[in-house]
Design a protein around this motif. Structure first.
Motif, PDB file in Angstrom:
ATOM      1  N   THR A  29       0.832  -1.201   0.000  1.00  0.00           N
ATOM      2  CA  THR A  29       0.000   0.000   0.000  1.00  0.00           C
ATOM      3  C   THR A  29       0.866   1.250   0.000  1.00  0.00           C
ATOM      4  O   THR A  29       0.582   2.219  -0.717  1.00  0.00           O
ATOM      5  N   ARG A  30       1.925   1.225   0.761  1.00  0.00           N
ATOM      6  CA  ARG A  30       2.826   2.375   0.824  1.00  0.00           C
ATOM      7  C   ARG A  30       3.396   2.695  -0.559  1.00  0.00           C
ATOM      8  O   ARG A  30       3.405   3.849  -0.989  1.00  0.00           O
ATOM      9  N   GLN A  31       3.844   1.671  -1.260  1.00  0.00           N
ATOM     10  CA  GLN A  31       4.413   1.883  -2.592  1.00  0.00           C
ATOM     11  C   GLN A  31       3.341   2.360  -3.584  1.00  0.00           C
ATOM     12  O   GLN A  31       3.590   3.244  -4.401  1.00  0.00           O
ATOM     13  N   LEU A  32       2.155   1.787  -3.506  1.00  0.00           N
ATOM     14  CA  LEU A  32       1.071   2.192  -4.397  1.00  0.00           C
ATOM     15  C   LEU A  32       0.647   3.637  -4.142  1.00  0.00           C
ATOM     16  O   LEU A  32       0.397   4.394  -5.087  1.00  0.00           O
ATOM     17  N   LEU A  33       0.561   4.022  -2.878  1.00  0.00           N
ATOM     18  CA  LEU A  33       0.203   5.409  -2.554  1.00  0.00           C
ATOM     19  C   LEU A  33       1.218   6.372  -3.141  1.00  0.00           C
ATOM     20  O   LEU A  33       0.868   7.426  -3.670  1.00  0.00           O
ATOM     21  N   TRP A  34       2.486   6.028  -3.029  1.00  0.00           N
ATOM     22  CA  TRP A  34       3.562   6.879  -3.527  1.00  0.00           C
ATOM     23  C   TRP A  34       3.442   7.058  -5.040  1.00  0.00           C
ATOM     24  O   TRP A  34       3.604   8.150  -5.571  1.00  0.00           O
ATOM     25  N   ASP A  35       3.110   5.991  -5.736  1.00  0.00           N
ATOM     26  CA  ASP A  35       3.048   6.039  -7.198  1.00  0.00           C
ATOM     27  C   ASP A  35       1.693   6.471  -7.751  1.00  0.00           C
ATOM     28  O   ASP A  35       1.626   7.146  -8.774  1.00  0.00           O
ATOM     29  N   ARG A  36       0.596   6.059  -7.086  1.00  0.00           N
ATOM     30  CA  ARG A  36      -0.738   6.243  -7.667  1.00  0.00           C
ATOM     31  C   ARG A  36      -1.665   7.151  -6.881  1.00  0.00           C
ATOM     32  O   ARG A  36      -2.724   7.528  -7.382  1.00  0.00           O
ATOM     33  N   GLY A  37      -1.348   7.432  -5.622  1.00  0.00           N
ATOM     34  CA  GLY A  37      -2.261   8.202  -4.796  1.00  0.00           C
ATOM     35  C   GLY A  37      -3.372   7.329  -4.221  1.00  0.00           C
ATOM     36  O   GLY A  37      -3.439   6.125  -4.482  1.00  0.00           O
ATOM     37  N   TYR A  38      -4.236   7.942  -3.452  1.00  0.00           N
ATOM     38  CA  TYR A  38      -5.286   7.209  -2.738  1.00  0.00           C
ATOM     39  C   TYR A  38      -6.269   6.531  -3.694  1.00  0.00           C
ATOM     40  O   TYR A  38      -6.551   5.347  -3.578  1.00  0.00           O
ATOM     41  N   VAL A  39      -6.818   7.293  -4.636  1.00  0.00           N
ATOM     42  CA  VAL A  39      -7.837   6.749  -5.531  1.00  0.00           C
ATOM     43  C   VAL A  39      -7.262   5.623  -6.389  1.00  0.00           C
ATOM     44  O   VAL A  39      -7.914   4.603  -6.619  1.00  0.00           O
ATOM     45  N   GLY A  40      -6.024   5.779  -6.849  1.00  0.00           N
ATOM     46  CA  GLY A  40      -5.399   4.764  -7.689  1.00  0.00           C
ATOM     47  C   GLY A  40      -4.956   3.523  -6.942  1.00  0.00           C
ATOM     48  O   GLY A  40      -4.573   2.528  -7.556  1.00  0.00           O
ATOM     49  N   THR A  41      -5.026   3.591  -5.618  1.00  0.00           N
ATOM     50  CA  THR A  41      -4.644   2.445  -4.791  1.00  0.00           C
ATOM     51  C   THR A  41      -5.908   1.652  -4.457  1.00  0.00           C
ATOM     52  O   THR A  41      -6.498   1.796  -3.397  1.00  0.00           O
ATOM     53  N   SER A  42      -6.323   0.837  -5.386  1.00  0.00           N
ATOM     54  CA  SER A  42      -7.543   0.047  -5.208  1.00  0.00           C
ATOM     55  C   SER A  42      -7.247  -1.189  -4.358  1.00  0.00           C
ATOM     56  O   SER A  42      -6.105  -1.653  -4.302  1.00  0.00           O
ATOM     57  N   PRO A  43      -8.267  -1.744  -3.717  1.00  0.00           N
ATOM     58  CA  PRO A  43      -8.057  -2.989  -2.976  1.00  0.00           C
ATOM     59  C   PRO A  43      -7.449  -4.094  -3.834  1.00  0.00           C
ATOM     60  O   PRO A  43      -6.555  -4.812  -3.390  1.00  0.00           O
ATOM     61  N   THR A  44      -7.897  -4.210  -5.079  1.00  0.00           N
ATOM     62  CA  THR A  44      -7.341  -5.241  -5.964  1.00  0.00           C
ATOM     63  C   THR A  44      -5.854  -5.007  -6.197  1.00  0.00           C
ATOM     64  O   THR A  44      -5.048  -5.944  -6.160  1.00  0.00           O
ATOM     65  N   ALA A  45      -5.473  -3.760  -6.440  1.00  0.00           N
ATOM     66  CA  ALA A  45      -4.050  -3.435  -6.643  1.00  0.00           C
ATOM     67  C   ALA A  45      -3.251  -3.753  -5.385  1.00  0.00           C
ATOM     68  O   ALA A  45      -2.119  -4.238  -5.467  1.00  0.00           O
ATOM     69  N   ILE A  46      -3.836  -3.497  -4.223  1.00  0.00           N
ATOM     70  CA  ILE A  46      -3.154  -3.780  -2.959  1.00  0.00           C
ATOM     71  C   ILE A  46      -2.921  -5.282  -2.815  1.00  0.00           C
ATOM     72  O   ILE A  46      -1.814  -5.718  -2.488  1.00  0.00           O
ATOM     73  N   TRP A  47      -3.948  -6.094  -3.068  1.00  0.00           N
ATOM     74  CA  TRP A  47      -3.800  -7.554  -2.923  1.00  0.00           C
ATOM     75  C   TRP A  47      -2.728  -8.067  -3.862  1.00  0.00           C
ATOM     76  O   TRP A  47      -1.896  -8.897  -3.478  1.00  0.00           O
ATOM     77  N   LYS A  48      -2.737  -7.549  -5.095  1.00  0.00           N
ATOM     78  CA  LYS A  48      -1.734  -7.996  -6.068  1.00  0.00           C
ATOM     79  C   LYS A  48      -0.330  -7.578  -5.650  1.00  0.00           C
ATOM     80  O   LYS A  48       0.611  -8.366  -5.739  1.00  0.00           O
ATOM     81  N   ALA A  49      -0.188  -6.341  -5.216  1.00  0.00           N
ATOM     82  CA  ALA A  49       1.135  -5.845  -4.806  1.00  0.00           C
ATOM     83  C   ALA A  49       1.658  -6.604  -3.593  1.00  0.00           C
ATOM     84  O   ALA A  49       2.859  -6.863  -3.481  1.00  0.00           O
ATOM     85  N   ALA A  50       0.748  -6.958  -2.693  1.00  0.00           N
ATOM     86  CA  ALA A  50       1.149  -7.653  -1.466  1.00  0.00           C
ATOM     87  C   ALA A  50       1.272  -9.164  -1.663  1.00  0.00           C
ATOM     88  O   ALA A  50       1.875  -9.848  -0.834  1.00  0.00           O
ATOM     89  N   GLY A  51       0.670  -9.667  -2.724  1.00  0.00           N
ATOM     90  CA  GLY A  51       0.702 -11.105  -2.962  1.00  0.00           C
ATOM     91  C   GLY A  51      -0.139 -11.876  -1.949  1.00  0.00           C
ATOM     92  O   GLY A  51       0.234 -12.974  -1.530  1.00  0.00           O
ATOM     93  N   VAL A  52      -1.271 -11.300  -1.570  1.00  0.00           N
ATOM     94  CA  VAL A  52      -2.170 -11.950  -0.610  1.00  0.00           C
ATOM     95  C   VAL A  52      -3.579 -11.997  -1.194  1.00  0.00           C
ATOM     96  O   VAL A  52      -3.879 -11.326  -2.180  1.00  0.00           O
TER      97      VAL A  52
END
Length: 195
Positions: A16-39
């Motif tokens: 989530t930290r990396q996604l926020l840095w690159d995409r901001g809040y709106v661009g950090t979707s739950p699906t993107a978070i699960w994929k980035a975290a591998g969970v």
């Protein structure tokens, strides 16, 4: 909590930290978070009450790291000018921007007092550490006595944050590097040797 559970929580925060840095809040979707975290989807809701809770944890981690780094550099040993220069010249990804500063410009975070707090707190720590270093430099005869430590602190913070913006707009680190060098030259002129 087992090691695997703790690891999943940590990966969610870091992703989530990396996604926020690159995409901001709106661009950090739950699906993107699960994929980035591998969970899996359930893991996020097992550890957090939802996206805002996870975003806050990610912000707090990024803020804590930046605050620790600021304190370490600016409160260390040596002349005040050298410590401030070390902070301004530290390695950064100027084109990616500041992981905290970018959040300040995010409307979803800026509009929520709870999510804005780690950002605000980090800039307070930076300001206080810069002011302390400048005041130490004044007390030690390094800087002129009439130097406005608070004003200089805000100006130096603005140089870094503005430098990121200029670099991203230009698609080059050159504006960032020139802004930092300009700030250091102005600060040098405020030393007794720089007159």
């Amino acid at each position: 909590m087992t090691g695997g559970t703790s690891d999943a929580r940590d990966r969610l925060i870091e992703g989530t930290r990396q996604l926020l840095w690159d995409r901001g809040y709106v661009g950090t979707s739950p699906t993107a978070i699960w994929k980035a975290a591998g969970v899996g989807q359930g893991s996020m809701y097992h550890h957090f009450d939802g996206k805002p809770d996870l975003v806050l944890a990610a912000e707090e981690r990024a803020a804590s790291e930046m605050q620790d780094q600021v304190r370490r550099i600016l409160s260390g040993e040596g002349p005040a000018y050298d410590r401030i220069a070390a902070y301004l010249l530290k390695e950064r990804d100027a084109l990616r921007g500041c992981p905290i500063g970018r959040l300040a410009a995010d409307p979803e975070i800026a509009g929520d007092a709870t999510l804005r707090e780690p950002v605000r707190e980090t800039f307070v720590v930076l300001h206080e550490c810069l002011v302390a270093a400048i005041e130490e430099g004044k007390a030690g005869g390094e800087f002129r006595d009439d130097l406005d430590a608070a004003g200089i602190s805000y100006a130096l913070s603005a140089v870094i944050q503005g430098g990121y913006t200029l670099a991203r707009a230009e698609g080059s680190v050159v504006p960032f590097d020139r802004a930092v060098q300009g700030a250091l030259e102005l600060l040098r002129l405020a030393t007794h040797e720089g007159r």
